[in-house]
Scaffold this active site. Structure first.
Site, PDB file in Angstrom:
ATOM      1  N   GLY A 324       0.857  -1.128   0.199  1.00  0.00           N
ATOM      2  CA  GLY A 324      -0.090  -0.133   0.045  1.00  0.00           C
ATOM      3  C   GLY A 324       1.024   1.113   0.028  1.00  0.00           C
ATOM      4  O   GLY A 324       1.889   1.224  -0.676  1.00  0.00           O
ATOM      5  N   SER A 325       0.401   2.311   0.791  1.00  0.00           N
ATOM      6  CA  SER A 325       0.955   3.537   0.720  1.00  0.00           C
ATOM      7  C   SER A 325       2.632   3.656   1.120  1.00  0.00           C
ATOM      8  O   SER A 325       3.227   4.569   0.888  1.00  0.00           O
ATOM      9  CB  SER A 325       0.173   4.752   1.603  1.00  0.00           C
ATOM     10  OG  SER A 325      -1.148   4.810   0.827  1.00  0.00           O
ATOM     11  N   THR A 326       2.735   2.580   1.984  1.00  0.00           N
ATOM     12  CA  THR A 326       4.314   2.665   2.441  1.00  0.00           C
ATOM     13  C   THR A 326       5.464   2.511   1.252  1.00  0.00           C
ATOM     14  O   THR A 326       6.394   2.411   1.425  1.00  0.00           O
ATOM     15  CB  THR A 326       4.469   1.710   3.636  1.00  0.00           C
ATOM     16  OG1 THR A 326       4.046   0.289   2.896  1.00  0.00           O
ATOM     17  CG2 THR A 326       3.806   1.759   4.722  1.00  0.00           C
TER      18      THR A 326
END
Length: 613
Positions: A324-326
């Site tokens: 995801g956003s990491t």
């Protein structure tokens, strides 16, 4: 008597004396008298006896020739086999210690208690009354066990020295204490995720006990020695080196102080959000050494047999997930490297973008308007990330992702590592939606340890280091006698990574990662809240993985901390609310343990003042 009578008697006597008597034969006459020719049967018998004796002598001689000359080699070999025995002596496994020298695993002398009721000099009840308090059992239960069989009843195993000393002091007949060695983990479950365990056959079955078996077993070997006719080993024939083994220990890069703090912080959040599982990793970006690796739920390796086998694998290296956003900072680094954006590039986030007829929205369901690249990371805008990566040729984008090693393992020294999953180039480039979903960290999968490795590359100036836990073999003075070698690979330029780190700093100072702020310290970070992929394809409706990754200190990036929480329950479950507090607690412990000094930061454009004067 008259004269006439005397004459008559004298005449009569003379007559008898003169009478002829038979003469005694002399010895020569006697021998001549009994000499006779031997019969034919006597001669035959004599010949047969001599023939039998000669045949026996020749037979024995021939047999001796066969045994001593013809069959010497084979018989000598058989004799050696009967006289020698092959032994494999028990040599304790090497101890495992942390970076401070604290013992994490060692071999411990234990005892098993056996009783033989038929040799008791006291009644069963009396023996039971004496043993019961030491074994913490009911005396009547022991009496029942004594009545089942006459000998060889095992009452207890894994008794420590304190218990065995008390039992020996009783001096009971019919009671035996058998010595053995067992692996002992004094820290219990603190590092079970890393250490693994050793079974009753002294074989490593998980963790480092399995993957580092050759380092932990002290040059195990077999040797042959002589024994007498009763099978007793003759000490004179034991090799001199049989009991000579080194005192080296396997030292890890783990710090038990940080490990304890990380586990405590993780447990709190897992209980608070009733999550399925979680993990915390702390890596030194300079060389890839892991200071902490925690996964929950865990188990006690001293009592591994009481635990579910699913806990024996370390899911931070064996399970894949979509980050995801990491992963967004890594995509930003790729875009900067390819020259399609700069830190000052402005992206208009309208809150919705359609790619191949698929609508893509932000997690907040809101539009963020015009954003610079730092703003894109601060707001974790999916729509803006899609627009950034659309500027890049899909084939080039794919090649960049492949260069990160997304479809490869990291080479960690733990067992069970799996490689990440990245679609083929043909699949990735065929439709624009593949690149679009990859821009915000979905559509491909990796392990938590792989994500830490990639963020370490941002922290160390662009080098892909090898994550590892084993420091090497050390002696009692801490002197290194063997150390593993690890490779490095450059994937970004230092200029790019510095820009990305500074933009990630604004995520903590001004964005979704504010909860991880620590006064007077510059921290870079990124939140992540990803949908959880379904084994049948697509995504699970009500399942997600929350995460937060941090790098500190920004002025001299060195440490990478990642927290991942799988399937937290509740409404307010995001990377910022679930995982970021864990990372903050771990960073506070890290700052104290490593003595990281604070840094006074001047206010910069677009960054709020971090130090309140």
């Amino acid at each position: 008597m008259t004269d006439t009578s005397r004459k008559l008697i004298s005449h009569s006597s003379k007559g008898r004396v003169n009478k002829k008597r038979p003469q005694k034969p002399n010895s020569r006459t006697k021998a001549t008298h009994f000499k006779a020719k031997p019969s034919q049967s006597s001669i035959f018998r004599l010949i047969m006896v001599w023939a039998f004796l000669l045949a026996g002598m020749f037979g024995l001689g021939w047999r001796l020739y066969q045994l001593q000359i013809v069959q010497f080699t084979s018989l000598h070999s058989k004799a050696r086999q009967q006289q020698t025995v092959s032994l494999r002596p028990y040599i304790p496994r090497r101890s495992i210690i942390d970076r401070q020298g604290n013992i994490l695993a060692t071999d411990q002398l234990i005892h098993s208690l056996y009783v033989h009721p038929k040799y008791f000099q006291q009644s069963n009840e009396e023996v039971a009354q004496k043993l019961a308090p030491l074994l913490k059992v009911n005396p009547q239960k022991l009496v029942e066990q004594f009545s089942r069989q006459e000998t060889g009843i095992r009452l207890a195993k894994n008794l420590d020295e304190s218990d065995t000393s008390k039992i020996k002091a009783l001096k009971l007949d019919g009671v035996d204490l058998l010595e053995n060695y067992a692996r002992f983990y004094p820290q219990n479950d603190l590092a079970a995720d890393v250490l693994g365990y050793v079974d009753q056959e002294r074989q490593g079955q998980a963790g480092l006990e399995l993957s580092q078996r050759k380092l932990l077993e002290r040059d195990l070997y077999s040797f042959s020695t002589r024994r007498n006719g009763e099978g007793v080993i003759l000490p004179a024939f034991l090799p001199k080196e049989v009991f000579n083994f080194d005192e080296l220990q396997l030292q890890l890069t783990l710090d038990t102080r940080l490990q304890r703090a990380a586990r405590a912080a993780l447990k709190r959040q897992l209980q608070k959000f009733k999550a399925k599982r979680g993990a915390v990793l702390v890596m030194d970006a300079k060389d890839g050494s892991l200071l902490s690796l925690v996964s929950e739920p865990s188990y006690n390796p001293n009592e591994y047999y009481k635990s579910n086998v699913s806990l024996f694998k370390n899911w931070t290296v064996s399970d894949l997930y979509e980050p995801g956003s990491t992963f967004k900072p890594l995509n930003v680094a790729i875009a900067i490297e390819e020259g399609v954006i700069t830190p000052t590039t402005i992206i208009n986030d309208t809150g919705l973008i359609t790619v191949d007829r698929w609508p893509i929205k932000n997690a907040t369901q809101k539009a963020n308007g015009k954003l610079d690249i730092a703003g894109v990371l601060q707001t974790s805008s999916n729509v803006a990330m899609v627009q950034i990566m659309q500027r890049l040729n899909r084939k080039v984008y794919y090649q960049r992702l492949a260069a990160l090693g997304l479809d490869q393992g990291v080479g960690i020294d733990l067992p069970g590592e799996v490689s990440g999953h990245l679609k083929t180039e043909e699949e990735f480039t065929r439709q624009a939606i593949e690149a679009a979903t990859a821009s915000f960290g979905q559509g491909f999968s990796l392990t938590p340890i792989k994500l830490v490795q990639l963020h370490a590359a941002l922290a160390n100036g662009g080098k892909l280091v090898t994550p590892h836990i084993v420091r090497g073999l050390v002696d009692e003075y801490g002197q290194i006698h063997w150390q593993p070698t690890h490779t490095k690979q450059t994937i970004f330029t230092p200029q790019t990574t510095q820009k990305v780190i500074e933009m990630m700093e604004t995520v903590v100072s001004d964005g979704t990662g504010e909860v991880a702020k620590i006064d007077k310290y510059r921290i870079a970070g990124k939140t992540g809240t990803a949908q959880k992929a379904s084994p049948r394809g697509g995504y699970l409706a009500n399942a997600k993985i929350t995460s937060f990754v941090a790098i500190l200190p920004v002025e001299s990036p060195r440490y990478v901390i990642l927290a991942v929480v799988d399937e937290p329950k509740g409404a307010n479950t995001f990377g910022s609310t679930v995982a970021a507090p864990i990372v903050k607690s771990v960073m506070e412990a890290l700052i104290s343990i490593q003595g990281i000094p604070p840094f006074q930061v001047k206010p910069r454009e677009g960054v709020k003042e971090r130090i309140q004067q």
